[in-house]
Design an enzyme around this catalytic site. Structure first.
Site, PDB file in Angstrom:
ATOM      1  N   ASP A  50       0.830  -1.211   0.000  1.00  0.00           N
ATOM      2  CA  ASP A  50       0.000   0.000   0.000  1.00  0.00           C
ATOM      3  C   ASP A  50       0.867   1.265   0.000  1.00  0.00           C
ATOM      4  O   ASP A  50       0.536   2.237  -0.665  1.00  0.00           O
ATOM      5  CB  ASP A  50      -0.890  -0.008   1.252  1.00  0.00           C
ATOM      6  CG  ASP A  50      -2.277   0.564   0.988  1.00  0.00           C
ATOM      7  OD1 ASP A  50      -2.616   0.779  -0.182  1.00  0.00           O
ATOM      8  OD2 ASP A  50      -3.015   0.794   1.967  1.00  0.00           O
ATOM      9  N   TRP A  68      -1.092   8.886   4.610  1.00  0.00           N
ATOM     10  CA  TRP A  68      -0.670   7.645   3.963  1.00  0.00           C
ATOM     11  C   TRP A  68       0.581   7.042   4.571  1.00  0.00           C
ATOM     12  O   TRP A  68       0.980   5.946   4.196  1.00  0.00           O
ATOM     13  CB  TRP A  68      -0.429   7.870   2.464  1.00  0.00           C
ATOM     14  CG  TRP A  68       0.338   9.121   2.141  1.00  0.00           C
ATOM     15  CD1 TRP A  68      -0.212  10.314   1.717  1.00  0.00           C
ATOM     16  CD2 TRP A  68       1.741   9.344   2.225  1.00  0.00           C
ATOM     17  NE1 TRP A  68       0.783  11.248   1.542  1.00  0.00           N
ATOM     18  CE2 TRP A  68       2.001  10.691   1.839  1.00  0.00           C
ATOM     19  CE3 TRP A  68       2.840   8.552   2.576  1.00  0.00           C
ATOM     20  CZ2 TRP A  68       3.276  11.251   1.811  1.00  0.00           C
ATOM     21  CZ3 TRP A  68       4.114   9.103   2.553  1.00  0.00           C
ATOM     22  CH2 TRP A  68       4.329  10.434   2.170  1.00  0.00           C
ATOM     23  N   ASN A  69       1.240   7.714   5.494  1.00  0.00           N
ATOM     24  CA  ASN A  69       2.583   7.226   5.838  1.00  0.00           C
ATOM     25  C   ASN A  69       2.604   6.032   6.792  1.00  0.00           C
ATOM     26  O   ASN A  69       3.511   5.223   6.728  1.00  0.00           O
ATOM     27  CB  ASN A  69       3.481   8.369   6.319  1.00  0.00           C
ATOM     28  CG  ASN A  69       3.016   8.997   7.591  1.00  0.00           C
ATOM     29  OD1 ASN A  69       1.823   9.167   7.790  1.00  0.00           O
ATOM     30  ND2 ASN A  69       3.920   9.349   8.464  1.00  0.00           N
ATOM     31  N   LYS A 106     -11.822   8.220   7.106  1.00  0.00           N
ATOM     32  CA  LYS A 106     -11.425   8.516   5.719  1.00  0.00           C
ATOM     33  C   LYS A 106      -9.908   8.392   5.611  1.00  0.00           C
ATOM     34  O   LYS A 106      -9.169   9.260   6.057  1.00  0.00           O
ATOM     35  CB  LYS A 106     -11.851   9.928   5.292  1.00  0.00           C
ATOM     36  CG  LYS A 106     -11.809  10.063   3.773  1.00  0.00           C
ATOM     37  CD  LYS A 106     -11.294  11.368   3.252  1.00  0.00           C
ATOM     38  CE  LYS A 106      -9.830  11.581   3.237  1.00  0.00           C
ATOM     39  NZ  LYS A 106      -9.038  10.840   2.239  1.00  0.00           N
ATOM     40  N   PRO A 107      -9.441   7.283   5.034  1.00  0.00           N
ATOM     41  CA  PRO A 107      -7.995   7.122   4.865  1.00  0.00           C
ATOM     42  C   PRO A 107      -7.512   7.962   3.684  1.00  0.00           C
ATOM     43  O   PRO A 107      -8.324   8.433   2.882  1.00  0.00           O
ATOM     44  CB  PRO A 107      -7.860   5.628   4.552  1.00  0.00           C
ATOM     45  CG  PRO A 107      -9.154   5.258   3.890  1.00  0.00           C
ATOM     46  CD  PRO A 107     -10.219   6.156   4.453  1.00  0.00           C
ATOM     47  N   GLY A 119      -1.085  17.020   7.371  1.00  0.00           N
ATOM     48  CA  GLY A 119      -0.296  18.242   7.258  1.00  0.00           C
ATOM     49  C   GLY A 119      -0.906  19.417   8.030  1.00  0.00           C
ATOM     50  O   GLY A 119      -2.111  19.459   8.269  1.00  0.00           O
ATOM     51  N   GLU A 179      -3.045  16.023  14.837  1.00  0.00           N
ATOM     52  CA  GLU A 179      -1.658  15.537  14.867  1.00  0.00           C
ATOM     53  C   GLU A 179      -1.029  15.969  13.550  1.00  0.00           C
ATOM     54  O   GLU A 179      -1.333  15.403  12.497  1.00  0.00           O
ATOM     55  CB  GLU A 179      -1.634  14.005  14.987  1.00  0.00           C
ATOM     56  CG  GLU A 179      -2.272  13.459  16.242  1.00  0.00           C
ATOM     57  CD  GLU A 179      -1.418  13.693  17.491  1.00  0.00           C
ATOM     58  OE1 GLU A 179      -0.273  14.149  17.364  1.00  0.00           O
ATOM     59  OE2 GLU A 179      -1.929  13.428  18.589  1.00  0.00           O
ATOM     60  N   LYS A 201       2.935  24.070  19.401  1.00  0.00           N
ATOM     61  CA  LYS A 201       2.870  25.066  18.320  1.00  0.00           C
ATOM     62  C   LYS A 201       2.077  24.514  17.112  1.00  0.00           C
ATOM     63  O   LYS A 201       1.031  23.898  17.289  1.00  0.00           O
ATOM     64  CB  LYS A 201       4.287  25.524  17.961  1.00  0.00           C
ATOM     65  CG  LYS A 201       5.027  26.098  19.169  1.00  0.00           C
ATOM     66  CD  LYS A 201       6.284  26.863  18.796  1.00  0.00           C
ATOM     67  CE  LYS A 201       7.468  26.004  18.555  1.00  0.00           C
ATOM     68  NZ  LYS A 201       8.732  26.736  18.372  1.00  0.00           N
ATOM     69  N   GLU A 211      -2.901  12.144  21.592  1.00  0.00           N
ATOM     70  CA  GLU A 211      -3.398  10.787  21.388  1.00  0.00           C
ATOM     71  C   GLU A 211      -2.631   9.881  22.341  1.00  0.00           C
ATOM     72  O   GLU A 211      -1.663  10.290  22.973  1.00  0.00           O
ATOM     73  CB  GLU A 211      -3.162  10.338  19.939  1.00  0.00           C
ATOM     74  CG  GLU A 211      -4.093  11.042  18.966  1.00  0.00           C
ATOM     75  CD  GLU A 211      -4.137  10.423  17.587  1.00  0.00           C
ATOM     76  OE1 GLU A 211      -3.098   9.908  17.127  1.00  0.00           O
ATOM     77  OE2 GLU A 211      -5.204  10.457  16.951  1.00  0.00           O
TER      78      GLU A 211
HETATM   79  P1  NAP Z   1      -2.531  15.815   4.139  1.00  0.00           P
HETATM   80  O1  NAP Z   1      -2.387  16.232   2.715  1.00  0.00           O
HETATM   81  O2  NAP Z   1      -2.855  16.857   5.134  1.00  0.00           O
HETATM   82  O3  NAP Z   1      -3.618  14.649   4.127  1.00  0.00           O
HETATM   83  C1  NAP Z   1      -3.969  13.956   5.290  1.00  0.00           C
HETATM   84  C2  NAP Z   1      -5.379  13.445   5.153  1.00  0.00           C
HETATM   85  O4  NAP Z   1      -6.261  14.569   5.064  1.00  0.00           O
HETATM   86  C3  NAP Z   1      -5.608  12.615   3.886  1.00  0.00           C
HETATM   87  O5  NAP Z   1      -6.538  11.598   4.175  1.00  0.00           O
HETATM   88  C4  NAP Z   1      -6.203  13.642   2.939  1.00  0.00           C
HETATM   89  O6  NAP Z   1      -6.974  13.063   1.933  1.00  0.00           O
HETATM   90  C5  NAP Z   1      -7.068  14.445   3.902  1.00  0.00           C
HETATM   91  N1  NAP Z   1      -7.420  15.789   3.430  1.00  0.00           N
HETATM   92  C6  NAP Z   1      -6.729  16.588   2.595  1.00  0.00           C
HETATM   93  N2  NAP Z   1      -7.415  17.756   2.404  1.00  0.00           N
HETATM   94  C7  NAP Z   1      -8.552  17.685   3.130  1.00  0.00           C
HETATM   95  C8  NAP Z   1      -9.662  18.546   3.335  1.00  0.00           C
HETATM   96  N3  NAP Z   1      -9.732  19.744   2.738  1.00  0.00           N
HETATM   97  N4  NAP Z   1     -10.661  18.143   4.139  1.00  0.00           N
HETATM   98  C9  NAP Z   1     -10.594  16.936   4.769  1.00  0.00           C
HETATM   99  N5  NAP Z   1      -9.579  16.066   4.585  1.00  0.00           N
HETATM  100  C10 NAP Z   1      -8.556  16.426   3.791  1.00  0.00           C
HETATM  101  O7  NAP Z   1      -1.205  15.098   4.638  1.00  0.00           O
HETATM  102  P2  NAP Z   1      -0.396  13.931   3.931  1.00  0.00           P
HETATM  103  O8  NAP Z   1       0.460  14.522   2.872  1.00  0.00           O
HETATM  104  O9  NAP Z   1      -1.311  12.815   3.585  1.00  0.00           O
HETATM  105  O10 NAP Z   1       0.490  13.422   5.151  1.00  0.00           O
HETATM  106  C11 NAP Z   1       1.703  13.970   5.469  1.00  0.00           C
HETATM  107  C12 NAP Z   1       1.556  14.944   6.627  1.00  0.00           C
HETATM  108  O11 NAP Z   1       1.009  14.272   7.759  1.00  0.00           O
HETATM  109  C13 NAP Z   1       2.895  15.481   7.086  1.00  0.00           C
HETATM  110  O12 NAP Z   1       2.779  16.856   7.333  1.00  0.00           O
HETATM  111  C14 NAP Z   1       3.156  14.725   8.372  1.00  0.00           C
HETATM  112  O13 NAP Z   1       4.012  15.386   9.258  1.00  0.00           O
HETATM  113  C15 NAP Z   1       1.766  14.597   8.914  1.00  0.00           C
HETATM  114  N6  NAP Z   1       1.689  13.510   9.905  1.00  0.00           N
HETATM  115  C16 NAP Z   1       1.543  13.842  11.224  1.00  0.00           C
HETATM  116  C17 NAP Z   1       1.539  12.850  12.195  1.00  0.00           C
HETATM  117  C18 NAP Z   1       1.411  13.182  13.654  1.00  0.00           C
HETATM  118  O14 NAP Z   1       1.088  12.286  14.424  1.00  0.00           O
HETATM  119  N7  NAP Z   1       1.657  14.409  14.066  1.00  0.00           N
HETATM  120  C19 NAP Z   1       1.644  11.503  11.817  1.00  0.00           C
HETATM  121  C20 NAP Z   1       1.773  11.211  10.467  1.00  0.00           C
HETATM  122  C21 NAP Z   1       1.794  12.222   9.506  1.00  0.00           C
HETATM  123  P3  NAP Z   1      -6.342  12.684   0.485  1.00  0.00           P
HETATM  124  O15 NAP Z   1      -4.891  12.411   0.676  1.00  0.00           O
HETATM  125  O16 NAP Z   1      -7.096  11.484   0.110  1.00  0.00           O
HETATM  126  O17 NAP Z   1      -6.620  13.839  -0.386  1.00  0.00           O
END
Ligand code: NAP
Length: 488
Positions: free
Chosen positions: A90, A149-150, A173-174, A227, A248, A453, A460
């Site tokens: 995946d 996705w990570n 919603k993954p 993000g 998070e 910040k 969690e």
């Molecule tokens: P992302 O672009 O923010 O996406 C995360 C999730 O949010 C995905 O399921 C995405 O759906 C969904 N999403 C995007 N736009 C949305 C909106 N307008 N409304 C509702 N949902 C929306 O982040 P990513 O690129 O997948 O993941 C990387 C980021 O996650 C990095 O910044 C990383 O640091 C952060 N992260 C944080 C933690 C923590 O515990 N602090 C852990 C892991 C990752 P789609 O992708 O299907 O569009």
């Protein structure tokens, strides 16, 4: 045939666009499925709202809810190998990492079951002879959980398990890139006997399906990992609805090598902290601070260790770094490295895709170390989410703390030193939700996790991981049989 999705306890084809899950190692297709549509969101939330109220998930005694989670934990461990392989396909993480993630999801389910069984209300000290008070935890209702996705199975379980343990229903919603693990998790919960409707899994685009889900009037909390800019957007929606959030978010975490550090231990920890998962970790230690007098010695050894890391097919034993999630993300990482070069940075190692022809079909990128960048450069400030480390020098403790805290993020930090007094002094001054001393990227489900910040809101894990999905109700019990009246 299109892979079904899970809506209100039923497996059926989504009514949205087609999503293709691809193996990042060679871009081959894992599965095709129809994403959820807006109607599917409505169906899932309606089913969830009915399911947590009636016929009584919320009223089930905690140990009865816990039974489902214990069973899920057992099922995960029984299928550890299959699930790890699925997660590797995946999102491309090496099997050694996905095995640990799958096992951690089992551990989360077990811990949340135990925490749920032992969660106590409060019996505050009495303030009157006329009445006593107590307070109990009640569920919130329908939880919208959105994950990146990570680390799919681990981040999905970190939301689903405590929310269900607390008596809620969850619509998950993954990320569009990794729909398969979340759907597999739904299958396991179904096998474990979770009543229908309490969990739905809606793959689909975040800006469409995620957005509609969180805006739904029946959703009572948003639990989001992803993000910072998406988190901020969701926080605005939550503010308008006056509902809670757990966010998070991203990071740009400092790792610090002090004068007294065990260099070998530090260097191996630093390399693991940034390059495991190909740097696609919120907690990746992406800014390295080394005392100026030790800089050359530490860097020399770090470069040796980094050059020994094996980039390769994630299903091959002994591989340290697999592909990045897709070529678009690799292009983004590569653009940051180009930017570093323009900003005056010197790329000491990596800085390109591997030239091994066997890896040409996947989205691989070599572990990269850059030095010579000003601390205010874009590459030092922004989250790259790839295998890119920037090395910086510091003069003394004050200089170190100023530089390390000069970031909008505050997710984690690492300290390498044999002087525990110094370690604790630094730990207390660093602005981050998690501090690792002489270790890095290790987790205990019993320990709260979250950011300072712009790295997040709320925590969690731990016992409060369940309380985050509950609300307190205080009950006053009159003890005085004389009629009430106004005091004179
Ligand atoms: P992302 O672009 O923010 O996406 C995360 C999730 O949010 C995905 O399921 C995405 O759906 C969904 N999403 C995007 N736009 C949305 C909106 N307008 N409304 C509702 N949902 C929306 O982040 P990513 O690129 O997948 O993941 C990387 C980021 O996650 C990095 O910044 C990383 O640091 C952060 N992260 C944080 C933690 C923590 O515990 N602090 C852990 C892991 C990752 P789609 O992708 O299907 O569009």
């Amino acid at each position: 045939m299109s892979h079904p999705i899970y809506i209100g306890g039923h497996w059926r084809e989504g009514r949205g666009d087609v999503i293709v899950s691809r193996f990042p190692a060679d871009d081959s297709i894992n599965a095709e499925l129809r994403a959820a549509s807006l109607e599917d969101v409505e169906d899932a939330v309606t089913a969830a709202d009915a399911a947590w109220r009636d016929p009584g998930w919320a009223q089930r005694l905690p140990h009865q809810r816990a039974e489902v989670l214990y069973r899920v934990s057992d099922l995960i461990m029984q299928q550890l190998d299959t699930l790890s392989r699925l997660q590797t396909r995946d999102n491309g993480k090496p099997l050694s990492e996905t095995r640990a993630l799958v096992a951690s999801a089992a551990g989360t389910a077990r811990y949340m079951a135990a925490a749920c069984e032992t969660l106590e209300g409060e019996l505050p000290t009495r303030r009157s002879a006329e009445f006593m008070t107590f307070s109990e935890y009640e569920p919130l209702g329908v939880i919208a959980a959105i994950t990146p996705w990570n680390s799919p199975i681990a981040s999905d379980m970190q939301k689903v398990a405590p929310a269900l343990a607390g008596g809620n229903a969850v619509v998950l919603k993954p990320a569009e890139a990794t729909p398969l693990m979340a759907l597999k998790l739904a299958e396991l919960f179904e096998q474990a006997g979770l009543p229908k409707g309490l969990l739905s899994v809606l793959p689909g685009r975040g800006s469409v399906i995620g957005d509609a889900l969180v805006r739904h009037p029946k959703v009572r909390k948003i639990s989001f990992t992803g993000g910072t800019s998406t988190g901020r957007h969701l926080a605005h929606i939550a503010a308008d609805k006056l509902i809670g959030t757990s966010l998070e978010l991203g990071g740009k975490s400092p790792t610090i090598v002090c004068k007294s550090a065990d260099v070998e231990q530090a260097v191996r920890g630093i390399a693991y902290g940034i390059f495991s998962s190909g740097g696609q970790a919120c907690i990746a230690g992406s800014r390295l601070f080394i005392h100026e007098r030790q800089y050359n010695a530490v860097m020399a050894r770090l470069l040796e260790v980094t050059s020994g890391l094996r980039v390769g097919h994630p299903e091959t034993d002994g591989v340290h770094i697999g592909p990045l999630i897709n070529t678009a993300h690799r292009d983004s990482v590569s653009a940051y490295v180009d930017q570093a070069r323009q900003e005056g940075g010197k790329v000491l190692i990596g800085g390109q895709a591997p030239d091994d022809p066997d890896l040409a079909g996947g989205s691989y990128y070599l572990p990269t170390i850059i030095e010579g960048l000003p601390a205010n450069s874009q590459v030092c400030r922004e989250e790259i989410f790839g295998p890119v480390l920037v090395a910086l020098k510091y003069k003394d403790e004050a200089d170190l703390i100023r530089q390390a805290n000069d970031s909008v993020y505050g997710l984690a930090a690492g300290i390498w030193t044999q002087d525990y007094r110094q370690a604790l002094t630094l730990a207390r001054q660093l602005e981050a939700g998690t501090i690792w001393i002489n270790t890095y990227k290790k987790f205990a489900i019993s320990t709260p996790f979250g950011g300072f910040k712009e790295s997040g809101l709320g925590r969690e894990k731990g016992r409060q991981g369940i309380q985050a999905y509950m609300q307190q109700k205080s009950i006053y019990l009159g003890l005085d049989s004389t009629p009430m009246g106004w005091s004179q």
